[in-house]
Write an enzyme that holds these catalytic residues in place. Structure first.
Site, mmCIF file in Angstrom:
data_model
loop_
_atom_site.group_PDB
_atom_site.id
_atom_site.type_symbol
_atom_site.label_atom_id
_atom_site.label_comp_id
_atom_site.label_asym_id
_atom_site.label_seq_id
_atom_site.Cartn_x
_atom_site.Cartn_y
_atom_site.Cartn_z
ATOM 1 N N LYS A 99 -49.336 -55.821 -16.014
ATOM 2 C CA LYS A 99 -49.054 -56.944 -16.928
ATOM 3 C C LYS A 99 -47.924 -56.977 -17.927
ATOM 4 C CE LYS A 99 -51.167 -59.083 -14.582
ATOM 5 N NZ LYS A 99 -50.736 -59.714 -13.394
ATOM 6 N N GLY A 116 -47.415 -64.373 -13.373
ATOM 7 C CA GLY A 116 -47.837 -66.043 -13.850
ATOM 8 C C GLY A 116 -48.498 -66.995 -13.378
#
Ligand code: A3P
Length: 867
Positions: A608, A820
């Site tokens: 991440k 995203g």
């Protein structure tokens, strides 16, 4: 004109060689007569009737005589430790060296490797290494190569080190490792201790009143000097210090050569050693000091030592090297003798049936006698024709093993254990699956041993592993190979063998390993019978100087015991066989080193932080490639960090091919926080470059949480991020740990830096990657020495996505929905909770980045200010 062999050609002579034709012709005329005489004499006079050469009676060397009484036998007041003693620190050692090339430092690391202690090496520099990153101390013992460096540490560092030692109850073990210039006697700074440098020492013995000696037998006196030099630093005995090793100086005055400072004055416990590790008695003192200082968390906390002696190549030896009936008799007697010192002892004989009765007449009698006395021994299969397993397929191996099995049945050999040895270690490591399969089908093999894992050298770093259910134990060479049959021909002289026994590698093998499997060969039991000599004397030496209890147990139980003691060795560590000369020679023909392609760039994560974006942007460059697509559910290889590692090297290497590419990338974001990842990667691809993305750990943790929520993971069901940080439920606790652990960058980066030099790392600021990927990838590609490439026109910001995307054939190609995501912004209260959680680690990270000259990401200074 100088000839290329070993002479000088006279430059003035003619270049056409002179040939004495007349004499040559006469000689040829008499050739048949010479031949006839030679054959007659050879066959009737000079040929010994029974053997290939003269067989002299075996020579005998004097056996080791212990110069000491067994006065320390009853000593038993050493400490044992409870979990409370070990709660404060991690079970590993910090080793502070003068410099990385130090000779004494090498001796220390060899010992630590052999004991399998976890340790970290640092050299003295302006800054001390990180000693804590969380509530536990990172080290249970600090070893300082040279005590003078500790005594003369700058005040600030000395205070830091002492405070750590006091707070976490961490002893310092240190040395005066050699001669000292200028000094003869001195007071040790900051201690009420007088010492004399450059001394000789006599009559060394461990003190029975010290708590340190454990393996070393107290009161067994070694009459020195064993070494000529004046290399000892001796301490005045006093009630403030405990004498661990006591000696006499040249005037016969009692001194201590190892002392224990109980820390009564400054709260810092120390063991100071007045010599380097080149003396075996100092080595014993050091090992026992480690046991005490780490509270039994380094090496084996037991006096039991299991010893197995395999005799390989039974029936294999060439004529003239094999056993005759007398040797067989001597073998039986040797086993009887060893049974007095090693409880339950039996030799294990590894046979290759095809070569039964392949010696001269006397040796054939020896073979027959071995079969007659077969029930005295335990046997194991060594392969019918001593075949090298890696050269054959499974069906061939099976058939050849069956022949050997029939031989055992026909000759009443006891083969009671599912244990086998592959000739020349072929197929065991590097692994050849056909061998494991055939072993399983014919013999049901459960245990084997090899000296090749992870590498033959150094001997003290050999390890075990489990593959396809077969437990592979480390195997020790004992300086006896097929060609070592006579004392006077021992390579390097027989004194070399004696030095291995008396305080050398053979001694240490037993002292430092809970179990030792020694490899010998049939030939070592014939002629001068070097093997019985070696083991008789080794055992005498061990019994003289240590309190070890020697035992034998069957290989199956031994393997069980081994992996219970060292569970961390169960999984094999794959290395590149093409980088090891010995491994290259025992590779299956199908393994082609010239076409082997492995990654030279790892993007390790953390998860991440934008790893997928980085990898997809970098692949725009025509000279960058990555692994082949795996099955749909899995986008990353995750070899070094997870279950895929168990699939083996063949599985991994087949995922990569280089084509025209200079950069072969494996991007797996799970590598960064994997315990095993760095070591595994360093073993297989030690020269790889490594990219780490440092994104603000607060944002990373929040993104990770939303990742679980978006995937509907049941473990987060109904839990807010605050619930998770509260850790109220068991699920919340579990997630909290995982969520936070990934953001402890200093903790993980430090582990990677243990295995790779800092020059191989490239650190990326996660914020910069998100906001200005073109510049980030451009810089990275330069660091990777890639040719110039116009990333600018291939990466553009996409309003809809809110992130930069690739441009493919003029159209935006963004990452999928899972990268995203949009979710509510982080609340200030949550942000401040996370901020304080990561505070300590961020401070450590900042120090670490400065120390290694890494760039500091923009979020870090402000995060340190705010939290
Ligand atoms: P979010 O989805 O929480 O925003 P990884 O690929 O390592 O799993 O990281 C995913 C994260 O990369 C995303 O987390 C996103 O913030 C970040 N990221 C950075 N640049 C990106 C890009 N160009 N496209 C998509 N995500 C990007």
């Amino acid at each position: 004109q100088v000839g290329h062999c070993n002479g000088i050609i006279n430059s003035t002579s003619s270049m056409i060689p002179f040939i004495p034709y007349k004499r040559l012709f006469k000689a040829v005329k008499f050739l048949p007569v010479f031949l006839f005489v030679y054959i007659f004499l050879y066959s009737s006079l000079f040929r010994w009737p029974d053997s290939a050469g003269p067989r002299f009676p075996p020579q005998h060397l004097a056996n080791y005589v212990c110069p000491s009484s067994n006065g320390g036998e009853k000593y038993s007041h050493f400490d044992s430790f409870s979990p409370n003693d070990t709660a404060l620190t991690e079970p590993r050692i910090l080793l502070l060296l003068e410099n990385v090339f130090s000779r004494h430092g090498r001796l220390i690391t060899q010992m630590l490797n052999a004991t399998k202690c976890a340790y970290k090496i640092e050299t003295f520099s302006k800054n001390l290494p990180l000693l804590t990153t969380s509530t536990r101390g990172r080290y249970s013992t600090i070893i300082i190569e040279n005590f003078n460096r500790y005594v003369n540490l700058p005040k600030w560092n000395r205070q830091l080190l002492d405070k750590y030692s006091q707070d976490y109850k961490v002893p310092i073990v240190s040395f005066f490792p050699g001669r000292v210039q200028f000094f003869s006697s001195s007071k040790v700074r900051g201690m009420n201790l007088t010492m004399w440098h450059n001394q000789k020492a006599f009559n060394a013995r461990f003190s029975p009143s010290s708590v340190i000696p454990f393996i070393g037998r107290p009161d067994a006196v070694l009459p020195f000097p064993v070494s000529d030099g004046r290399e000892w630093s001796l301490f005045e005995e006093s009630s403030d210090y405990e004498s661990v090793l006591v000696v006499e100086d040249i005037e016969g005055r009692r001194r201590a050569a190892i002392i224990r400072d109980k820390g009564l004055v400054d709260g810092v416990e120390k063991i100071v050693i007045g010599h380097n590790l080149s003396e075996w008695m100092i080595g014993l003192g050091f090992i026992d000091s480690l046991r005490w200082s780490t509270k039994s968390r380094c090496g084996v906390d037991s006096l039991d030592r299991f010893i197995q002696i395999d005799i390989d190549d039974v029936f294999v030896g060439a004529r003239g090297t094999r056993m005759i009936p007398d040797d067989v008799e001597a073998l039986v007697q040797s086993q009887e003798r060893l049974r007095h010192s090693i409880s339950n002892f039996s030799y294990l004989l590894g046979y290759s049936g095809a070569y039964f009765l392949h010696g001269d007449d006397l040796e054939d009698e020896g073979d027959k006698k071995l079969i007659e006395t077969a029930t005295n021994f335990l046997w194991f299969p060594h392969m019918w024709k001593h075949n090298h397993a890696q050269e054959y397929n499974e069906s061939f191996l099976q058939s050849t093993m069956r022949l050997n099995k029939q031989f055992a049945v026909a000759n009443n050999l006891r083969v009671p254990f599912e244990y086998a040895i592959s000739p020349q270690h072929g197929g065991v490591y590097p692994v050849h699956n056909a061998l494991y399969e055939a072993w399983e089908k014919v013999w049901g093999v459960k245990v084997t041993s090899t000296e090749e894992y992870p590498h033959f050298r150094p001997w003290n770093s050999r390890r075990g592993f489990i593959y396809r259910g077969v437990k592979v134990l480390p195997r020790e060479t004992c300086g006896l190979y097929t060609h070592t049959q006579l004392f006077h021909l021992y390579p390097g002289g027989v004194n070399k063998l004696i030095s291995l026994i008396e305080g050398g590698d053979l001694f240490w093998t037993i002292v430092l390993n809970p179990m030792s499997i020694f490899m010998t060969h049939q030939q070592n039991f014939s002629h001068d019978r070097l093997a019985p000599y070696t083991f008789d004397n080794l055992i005498s030496f061990i019994q003289c100087w240590t309190r070890l209890r020697l035992k034998w147990e069957d290989p199956i139980s031994a393997a069980q015991r081994y992996f219970n003691l060292f569970p961390m060795e169960k999984n094999p560590i794959w290395s590149n066989p093409c980088m090891d000369d010995r491994h290259r020679c025992i590779l299956p023909p199908s393994f082609n080193c010239s076409s082997l392609t492995l990654p030279n760039l790892l993007v390790v994560g953390p998860q991440k932080t934008g790893t997928t974006a980085l990898s997809s942007f970098l692949q725009l460059h025509p000279h960058v490639t990555t692994n082949e697509k795996m099955d749909k559910s899995f986008e990353e290889v995750q070899f070094f960090s997870g279950e895929n590692y168990g699939k083996g090297l063949d599985w991994y290497r087949e995922l990569f091919s280089n084509g025209q590419c200079s950069i072969i990338m494996d991007k797996s974001a799970t590598y960064f926080d994997s315990e095993e990842g760095p070591r595994r990667a360093a073993t297989l691809i030690p020269n790889t470059k490594i990219v780490v993305i440092l994104h603000d750990p607060i944002l990373r943790a929040y993104s990770w949480y939303h990742h679980l929520v978006a995937r509907n993971e049941s473990i987060v069901e109904g839990l807010s991020m605050d619930d998770i940080l509260d850790g109220g439920t068991s699920n919340a606790k579990k997630i909290r740990k995982r969520c936070i652990s990934g953001g402890r960058y200093a903790h993980h980066l430090d582990r990677w830096l243990e295995w790779f030099p800092s020059s191989q790392f490239y650190l990326i600021d996660g914020g910069a990657l998100r906001d200005d990927p073109v510049q980030v990838v451009d810089h990275l590609s330069r660091w990777l020495h890639l040719s110039p490439f116009d990333f600018q026109s291939s990466i553009q910001f996409n309003r809809k996505k809110g992130f930069y995307c690739k441009i493919v054939s003029g159209h935006p190609s963004c990452l999928g929905a899972s990268k995203g995501r949009s979710y509510p912004p982080l609340s200030p209260s949550l942000s401040s909770r996370l901020c304080s959680i990561f505070r300590d680690d961020n401070i450590a990270l900042h120090k670490m980045l400065l120390k290694h000259n890494f760039p500091v990401p923009s979020w870090l200074p402000s995060s340190l200010d705010q939290c």
